[in-house]
Design a protein around this motif. Structure first.
Motif, PDB file in Angstrom:
ATOM      1  N   VAL A  42       6.450   1.519   9.389  1.00  0.00           N
ATOM      2  CA  VAL A  42       5.715   2.231   8.345  1.00  0.00           C
ATOM      3  C   VAL A  42       6.693   3.006   7.465  1.00  0.00           C
ATOM      4  O   VAL A  42       6.594   2.981   6.236  1.00  0.00           O
ATOM      5  N   ALA A  43       7.668   3.674   8.089  1.00  0.00           N
ATOM      6  CA  ALA A  43       8.664   4.433   7.324  1.00  0.00           C
ATOM      7  C   ALA A  43       9.505   3.512   6.440  1.00  0.00           C
ATOM      8  O   ALA A  43       9.802   3.841   5.289  1.00  0.00           O
ATOM      9  N   ALA A  44       9.875   2.348   6.957  1.00  0.00           N
ATOM     10  CA  ALA A  44      10.668   1.394   6.167  1.00  0.00           C
ATOM     11  C   ALA A  44       9.868   0.894   4.971  1.00  0.00           C
ATOM     12  O   ALA A  44      10.398   0.765   3.862  1.00  0.00           O
ATOM     13  N   ALA A  45       8.588   0.629   5.174  1.00  0.00           N
ATOM     14  CA  ALA A  45       7.741   0.166   4.075  1.00  0.00           C
ATOM     15  C   ALA A  45       7.576   1.262   3.025  1.00  0.00           C
ATOM     16  O   ALA A  45       7.602   0.995   1.825  1.00  0.00           O
ATOM     17  N   ARG A  46       7.427   2.507   3.468  1.00  0.00           N
ATOM     18  CA  ARG A  46       7.303   3.618   2.519  1.00  0.00           C
ATOM     19  C   ARG A  46       8.587   3.781   1.729  1.00  0.00           C
ATOM     20  O   ARG A  46       8.550   4.002   0.516  1.00  0.00           O
ATOM     21  N   ALA A  47       9.723   3.659   2.391  1.00  0.00           N
ATOM     22  CA  ALA A  47      11.008   3.779   1.696  1.00  0.00           C
ATOM     23  C   ALA A  47      11.171   2.633   0.705  1.00  0.00           C
ATOM     24  O   ALA A  47      11.636   2.845  -0.425  1.00  0.00           O
ATOM     25  N   GLY A  48      10.798   1.444   1.107  1.00  0.00           N
ATOM     26  CA  GLY A  48      10.866   0.290   0.215  1.00  0.00           C
ATOM     27  C   GLY A  48       9.915   0.420  -0.957  1.00  0.00           C
ATOM     28  O   GLY A  48      10.231   0.043  -2.079  1.00  0.00           O
ATOM     29  N   ARG A 100       0.803  -1.222   0.000  1.00  0.00           N
ATOM     30  CA  ARG A 100       0.000   0.000   0.000  1.00  0.00           C
ATOM     31  C   ARG A 100       0.835   1.269   0.000  1.00  0.00           C
ATOM     32  O   ARG A 100       0.288   2.369  -0.068  1.00  0.00           O
ATOM     33  N   ALA A 101       2.144   1.145   0.080  1.00  0.00           N
ATOM     34  CA  ALA A 101       3.015   2.318   0.169  1.00  0.00           C
ATOM     35  C   ALA A 101       2.918   3.196  -1.070  1.00  0.00           C
ATOM     36  O   ALA A 101       2.969   4.423  -0.967  1.00  0.00           O
ATOM     37  N   THR A 102       2.778   2.598  -2.228  1.00  0.00           N
ATOM     38  CA  THR A 102       2.704   3.383  -3.450  1.00  0.00           C
ATOM     39  C   THR A 102       1.308   3.968  -3.660  1.00  0.00           C
ATOM     40  O   THR A 102       1.157   4.964  -4.351  1.00  0.00           O
ATOM     41  N   GLU A 103       0.285   3.357  -3.059  1.00  0.00           N
ATOM     42  CA  GLU A 103      -1.087   3.836  -3.222  1.00  0.00           C
ATOM     43  C   GLU A 103      -1.366   5.075  -2.375  1.00  0.00           C
ATOM     44  O   GLU A 103      -2.100   5.958  -2.785  1.00  0.00           O
ATOM     45  N   HIS A 104      -0.792   5.122  -1.178  1.00  0.00           N
ATOM     46  CA  HIS A 104      -1.111   6.180  -0.224  1.00  0.00           C
ATOM     47  C   HIS A 104       0.146   6.969   0.100  1.00  0.00           C
ATOM     48  O   HIS A 104       1.179   6.402   0.406  1.00  0.00           O
ATOM     49  N   GLY A 105       0.051   8.288   0.061  1.00  0.00           N
ATOM     50  CA  GLY A 105       1.211   9.126   0.316  1.00  0.00           C
ATOM     51  C   GLY A 105       1.373   9.559   1.752  1.00  0.00           C
ATOM     52  O   GLY A 105       2.430  10.009   2.144  1.00  0.00           O
ATOM     53  N   SER A 106       0.360   9.419   2.552  1.00  0.00           N
ATOM     54  CA  SER A 106       0.379   9.953   3.909  1.00  0.00           C
ATOM     55  C   SER A 106       0.946   8.937   4.905  1.00  0.00           C
ATOM     56  O   SER A 106       0.430   7.827   5.012  1.00  0.00           O
ATOM     57  N   PRO A 107       1.980   9.332   5.669  1.00  0.00           N
ATOM     58  CA  PRO A 107       2.499   8.424   6.699  1.00  0.00           C
ATOM     59  C   PRO A 107       1.466   8.133   7.789  1.00  0.00           C
ATOM     60  O   PRO A 107       1.418   7.029   8.312  1.00  0.00           O
ATOM     61  N   SER A 108       0.637   9.120   8.110  1.00  0.00           N
ATOM     62  CA  SER A 108      -0.364   8.888   9.155  1.00  0.00           C
ATOM     63  C   SER A 108      -1.400   7.864   8.692  1.00  0.00           C
ATOM     64  O   SER A 108      -1.895   7.078   9.499  1.00  0.00           O
ATOM     65  N   LEU A 109      -1.704   7.851   7.411  1.00  0.00           N
ATOM     66  CA  LEU A 109      -2.626   6.844   6.894  1.00  0.00           C
ATOM     67  C   LEU A 109      -1.987   5.459   6.969  1.00  0.00           C
ATOM     68  O   LEU A 109      -2.645   4.483   7.331  1.00  0.00           O
ATOM     69  N   GLY A 110      -0.696   5.369   6.661  1.00  0.00           N
ATOM     70  CA  GLY A 110       0.009   4.095   6.787  1.00  0.00           C
ATOM     71  C   GLY A 110      -0.013   3.585   8.213  1.00  0.00           C
ATOM     72  O   GLY A 110      -0.220   2.394   8.460  1.00  0.00           O
ATOM     73  N   PHE A 111       0.184   4.488   9.162  1.00  0.00           N
ATOM     74  CA  PHE A 111       0.146   4.112  10.576  1.00  0.00           C
ATOM     75  C   PHE A 111      -1.244   3.617  10.957  1.00  0.00           C
ATOM     76  O   PHE A 111      -1.389   2.595  11.617  1.00  0.00           O
ATOM     77  N   ARG A 112      -2.267   4.334  10.521  1.00  0.00           N
ATOM     78  CA  ARG A 112      -3.644   3.939  10.835  1.00  0.00           C
ATOM     79  C   ARG A 112      -3.995   2.592  10.206  1.00  0.00           C
ATOM     80  O   ARG A 112      -4.617   1.740  10.845  1.00  0.00           O
ATOM     81  N   LEU A 113      -3.565   2.388   8.955  1.00  0.00           N
ATOM     82  CA  LEU A 113      -3.802   1.100   8.300  1.00  0.00           C
ATOM     83  C   LEU A 113      -3.099  -0.030   9.051  1.00  0.00           C
ATOM     84  O   LEU A 113      -3.644  -1.123   9.197  1.00  0.00           O
ATOM     85  N   ALA A 114      -1.880   0.242   9.525  1.00  0.00           N
ATOM     86  CA  ALA A 114      -1.136  -0.771  10.282  1.00  0.00           C
ATOM     87  C   ALA A 114      -1.875  -1.125  11.568  1.00  0.00           C
ATOM     88  O   ALA A 114      -2.013  -2.307  11.907  1.00  0.00           O
ATOM     89  N   CYS A 115      -2.367  -0.119  12.278  1.00  0.00           N
ATOM     90  CA  CYS A 115      -3.106  -0.369  13.524  1.00  0.00           C
ATOM     91  C   CYS A 115      -4.380  -1.163  13.254  1.00  0.00           C
ATOM     92  O   CYS A 115      -4.701  -2.100  13.989  1.00  0.00           O
TER      93      CYS A 115
END
Length: 103
Positions: free
Chosen positions: A78-84, A43-58
């Motif tokens: 979340v940051a590692a997944a976004r970087a990847g 989902r890292a490429t679909e969503h640009g917001s780190p806070s959304l990534g955190f919420r999805l993870a939770c």
């Protein structure tokens, strides 16, 4: 004062473990964290917001009945997944996903 806080934490830990068993939740182990990383990476490429990534993870952890690791650990994942995801490299965060959770 510090000693008192330590005593309270020691009293709460068995109750938390008992509640986890009763509710059928499990601690975050290596396999669960690796699956979470792969979920976030997809989902890292679909969503640009780190806070959304955190919420999805939770939400993902809660739906799997996995106790969330510490906030800092989860933000790092979340940051590692976004970087990847940005690099297009699935293995970028593999080392991060392989370590065990502290909480």
């Amino acid at each position: 004062m510090v000693q008192r806080g330590y005593e309270v934490a020691n009293l709460a830990a068995p109750r938390v473990r008992e509640a986890m068993r009763y509710l059928n939740w499990k601690p975050a182990k290596v396999l669960e964290l690796k699956e979470l990383y792969e979920f976030l990476l997809a989902r890292a490429t679909e969503h640009g917001s780190p806070s959304l990534g955190f919420r999805l993870a939770c939400e993902r952890l809660a739906s799997s009945r996995v106790v969330r690791p510490g906030v800092v650990k989860l933000v790092e994942r979340v940051a590692a997944a976004r970087a990847g995801g940005r690099a297009g490299d699935v293995r970028a965060g593999a080392a991060s996903a392989d370590d065990t959770a502290d909480e």
